[in-house]
Write a protein that holds these residues in place. Sequence first.
Motif, PDB file in Angstrom:
ATOM      1  N   GLY A   1      10.052  26.015  -4.440  1.00 48.87           N
ATOM      2  CA  GLY A   1      10.781  25.211  -3.472  1.00 48.87           C
ATOM      3  C   GLY A   1       9.965  24.935  -2.227  1.00 48.87           C
ATOM      4  N   ALA A   2       9.254  25.942  -1.733  1.00 42.11           N
ATOM      5  CA  ALA A   2       8.407  25.746  -0.560  1.00 42.11           C
ATOM      6  C   ALA A   2       7.270  24.773  -0.855  1.00 42.11           C
ATOM      7  N   VAL A   3       6.657  24.914  -2.032  1.00 40.72           N
ATOM      8  CA  VAL A   3       5.560  24.005  -2.393  1.00 40.72           C
ATOM      9  C   VAL A   3       6.075  22.573  -2.557  1.00 40.72           C
ATOM     10  N   GLY A   4       7.298  22.426  -3.091  1.00 42.58           N
ATOM     11  CA  GLY A   4       7.867  21.093  -3.219  1.00 42.58           C
ATOM     12  C   GLY A   4       8.073  20.427  -1.875  1.00 42.58           C
ATOM     13  N   LEU A   5       8.550  21.183  -0.888  1.00 46.93           N
ATOM     14  CA  LEU A   5       8.717  20.626   0.455  1.00 46.93           C
ATOM     15  C   LEU A   5       7.362  20.323   1.101  1.00 46.93           C
ATOM     16  N   GLU A   6       6.377  21.180   0.833  1.00 48.30           N
ATOM     17  CA  GLU A   6       5.031  20.897   1.334  1.00 48.30           C
ATOM     18  C   GLU A   6       4.469  19.623   0.704  1.00 48.30           C
ATOM     19  N   ARG A   7       4.799  19.399  -0.563  1.00 46.22           N
ATOM     20  CA  ARG A   7       4.377  18.149  -1.214  1.00 46.22           C
ATOM     21  C   ARG A   7       5.005  16.945  -0.512  1.00 46.22           C
ATOM     22  N   ASP A   8       6.306  17.028  -0.230  1.00 43.55           N
ATOM     23  CA  ASP A   8       6.962  15.925   0.466  1.00 43.55           C
ATOM     24  C   ASP A   8       6.354  15.685   1.846  1.00 43.55           C
ATOM     25  N   LEU A   9       6.050  16.777   2.557  1.00 42.67           N
ATOM     26  CA  LEU A   9       5.437  16.636   3.875  1.00 42.67           C
ATOM     27  C   LEU A   9       4.048  16.032   3.765  1.00 42.67           C
TER      28      LEU A   9
ATOM     29  N   LEU B   1       0.825  -1.207   0.000  1.00 46.06           N
ATOM     30  CA  LEU B   1       0.000   0.000   0.000  1.00 46.06           C
ATOM     31  C   LEU B   1       0.859   1.257   0.000  1.00 46.06           C
ATOM     32  N   LEU B   2       2.011   1.189   0.668  1.00 45.63           N
ATOM     33  CA  LEU B   2       2.896   2.352   0.712  1.00 45.63           C
ATOM     34  C   LEU B   2       3.477   2.653  -0.668  1.00 45.63           C
ATOM     35  N   SER B   3       3.754   1.604  -1.442  1.00 52.64           N
ATOM     36  CA  SER B   3       4.284   1.819  -2.787  1.00 52.64           C
ATOM     37  C   SER B   3       3.258   2.448  -3.721  1.00 52.64           C
ATOM     38  N   GLN B   4       1.970   2.354  -3.383  1.00 51.69           N
ATOM     39  CA  GLN B   4       0.915   2.946  -4.193  1.00 51.69           C
ATOM     40  C   GLN B   4       0.417   4.270  -3.618  1.00 51.69           C
ATOM     41  N   LEU B   5       1.203   4.840  -2.706  1.00 49.85           N
ATOM     42  CA  LEU B   5       0.759   6.046  -2.007  1.00 49.85           C
ATOM     43  C   LEU B   5       0.616   7.238  -2.950  1.00 49.85           C
ATOM     44  N   GLY B   6       1.362   7.225  -4.050  1.00 49.43           N
ATOM     45  CA  GLY B   6       1.286   8.337  -4.989  1.00 49.43           C
ATOM     46  C   GLY B   6      -0.058   8.494  -5.666  1.00 49.43           C
ATOM     47  N   GLN B   7      -0.922   7.486  -5.571  1.00 49.76           N
ATOM     48  CA  GLN B   7      -2.235   7.557  -6.200  1.00 49.76           C
ATOM     49  C   GLN B   7      -3.327   8.022  -5.249  1.00 49.76           C
ATOM     50  N   THR B   8      -2.970   8.308  -4.009  1.00 50.30           N
ATOM     51  CA  THR B   8      -3.961   8.783  -3.055  1.00 50.30           C
ATOM     52  C   THR B   8      -4.318  10.232  -3.335  1.00 50.30           C
ATOM     53  N   PRO B   9      -5.519  10.676  -2.942  1.00 55.22           N
ATOM     54  CA  PRO B   9      -5.911  12.067  -3.218  1.00 55.22           C
ATOM     55  C   PRO B   9      -4.958  13.098  -2.627  1.00 55.22           C
ATOM     56  N   ALA B  10      -4.443  12.856  -1.417  1.00 52.25           N
ATOM     57  CA  ALA B  10      -3.539  13.834  -0.797  1.00 52.25           C
ATOM     58  C   ALA B  10      -2.256  13.985  -1.610  1.00 52.25           C
ATOM     59  N   ALA B  11      -1.697  12.856  -2.056  1.00 47.47           N
ATOM     60  CA  ALA B  11      -0.467  12.917  -2.850  1.00 47.47           C
ATOM     61  C   ALA B  11      -0.730  13.555  -4.214  1.00 47.47           C
ATOM     62  N   LEU B  12      -1.858  13.235  -4.827  1.00 48.27           N
ATOM     63  CA  LEU B  12      -2.187  13.835  -6.124  1.00 48.27           C
ATOM     64  C   LEU B  12      -2.398  15.341  -6.002  1.00 48.27           C
ATOM     65  N   GLU B  13      -3.055  15.775  -4.935  1.00 44.03           N
ATOM     66  CA  GLU B  13      -3.265  17.208  -4.733  1.00 44.03           C
ATOM     67  C   GLU B  13      -1.935  17.924  -4.534  1.00 44.03           C
ATOM     68  N   ALA B  14      -1.057  17.338  -3.702  1.00 46.16           N
ATOM     69  CA  ALA B  14       0.244  17.961  -3.467  1.00 46.16           C
ATOM     70  C   ALA B  14       1.073  18.002  -4.740  1.00 46.16           C
TER      71      ALA B  14
ATOM     72  N   ALA C   1      -0.108  18.154  -7.805  1.00 43.02           N
ATOM     73  CA  ALA C   1      -0.692  19.159  -8.692  1.00 43.02           C
ATOM     74  C   ALA C   1      -0.288  20.568  -8.261  1.00 43.02           C
ATOM     75  N   ASN C   2      -0.250  20.813  -6.952  1.00 41.38           N
ATOM     76  CA  ASN C   2       0.187  22.131  -6.465  1.00 41.38           C
ATOM     77  C   ASN C   2       1.637  22.403  -6.850  1.00 41.38           C
ATOM     78  N   TYR C   3       2.481  21.382  -6.796  1.00 46.03           N
ATOM     79  CA  TYR C   3       3.880  21.566  -7.177  1.00 46.03           C
ATOM     80  C   TYR C   3       3.996  21.830  -8.679  1.00 46.03           C
ATOM     81  N   ASP C   4       3.224  21.115  -9.473  1.00 46.42           N
ATOM     82  CA  ASP C   4       3.240  21.365 -10.916  1.00 46.42           C
ATOM     83  C   ASP C   4       2.813  22.800 -11.230  1.00 46.42           C
ATOM     84  N   ALA C   5       1.826  23.294 -10.498  1.00 48.96           N
ATOM     85  CA  ALA C   5       1.393  24.680 -10.702  1.00 48.96           C
ATOM     86  C   ALA C   5       2.509  25.658 -10.335  1.00 48.96           C
ATOM     87  N   ALA C   6       3.229  25.385  -9.258  1.00 56.04           N
ATOM     88  CA  ALA C   6       4.335  26.262  -8.864  1.00 56.04           C
ATOM     89  C   ALA C   6       5.455  26.243  -9.899  1.00 56.04           C
ATOM     90  N   GLU C   7       5.761  25.079 -10.442  1.00 56.40           N
ATOM     91  CA  GLU C   7       6.779  24.989 -11.484  1.00 56.40           C
ATOM     92  C   GLU C   7       6.332  25.740 -12.740  1.00 56.40           C
TER      93      GLU C   7
END
Length: 417
Positions: free
Chosen positions: A121-129, A39-52, A54-60
């Motif tokens: 950079g801040a949004v990227g760290l927020e994505r990781d968090l 389940l941890l390996s599929q964490l990137g498909q969760t809504p929280a990870a997808l939202e984070a 998308a926010n990073y893509d917008a910042a880039e």
Amino acid sequence: MSPTNRRRPRLAVGCAFVALTATLASPVWADPAPSYAQLLSQLGQTPAALEAGANYDAAEARVRQARLRPNPVLGLDVENAFGSGPFSGMDNADTTLALSQDFELWGRRPARIAAARAEAGAVGLERDLAVIDAAGRLALVYAEAEAAQRRATLAEEALNLTVADARAALVLVEEGREPVLRGIQGEAEAASARATFDEAVAERDAAYARLTAVAMTPAAVTSIEASLLDEAPTSVGSVIEDAPTVRVAEAQRSAAERRIDVQRTQARPDINASVGIRRFEAEDATALTFGISMPLPLFDRNRGNIEAAQAEFRAADARLMSARQEAQADRAAAVARLAASVSRVNAADAGVTAAEEAYRLSRIGFESGRISQVELRVTRTALVNARSAAVDARLARVRAEIDLARLNGRAPFEGAQ
């Protein structure tokens, strides 16, 4: 028939009914849930990870946009046309085609790019968090579901033990070695154990439903085979500055500082230059035109925005100080809780072993008539409580590992699977 004889069959029927319903209520497991590592390996498909993400893509994308220069302006001016006398129509018109461009002097473009990069950079760290928080939530929900499953199993075992003790008491009542009251008490205890088992099954099913929703499994979770409660915590050292919350606060402070530079450059006048061609219809001639313009900073010097950006920087600096202090305190507390939970698990396991042996000896003594039913009930209750305490201790260890993993900037049990 005496009242005692009439009561004995009723006790036997009651105990048999409790045992039968316990057997019928035993769960029939379907396919087990994926392991925590899967389940941890599929964490990137969760809504929280997808939202984070998308926010990073917008910042880039905003960084790429900040690198672009302003578009030139193409203008067409017509003078001395459609008037009266010699200026009627377009015969004596003067036509100018000009191209103007904003120079973006005073470091305006580099400041804008630096601010966008700092924001990204801040949004990227927020994505990781956000991903770390999602991993912690997954670990907690998985562990809670497994704990609920174990509690349901323990409740079923406690029900079976209670029914067995009630049957043993009934045998002694039949032999006249115990009063009828003991049989009635055994039946009441069996009914209470049955109610506890039903409650544990309901809690287990609710925990399965939460795990299904959080893990986004295609099928409903009906059992857990890969244990997380028995996993040893991951010991990974980390300094306070490496805490994700501290890194995010530092990045936000840097971004706030860059926004001050942007507002300061906005206070300086824009320099706009233009070049064009003018056509004189009356003389049948053409000429070049040149121009330069800039606003006069008489009223608006952008002081309000500069002061607002400076205030935001002070707020970000205060948040950084708070994040460092909280990270230091939280990490010390998390390390202490994890160490205590490990000791608690060891003590709970030893308590279960002792309680099982005590109950075994009590059962032998009860069946031989050397120990009363009250003493047997006490040892059985102690065994049930010890097993439940072992589950609680393991769940507390998982919670402590989740807290420490978040401060260390990693997923819980990372590397332990």
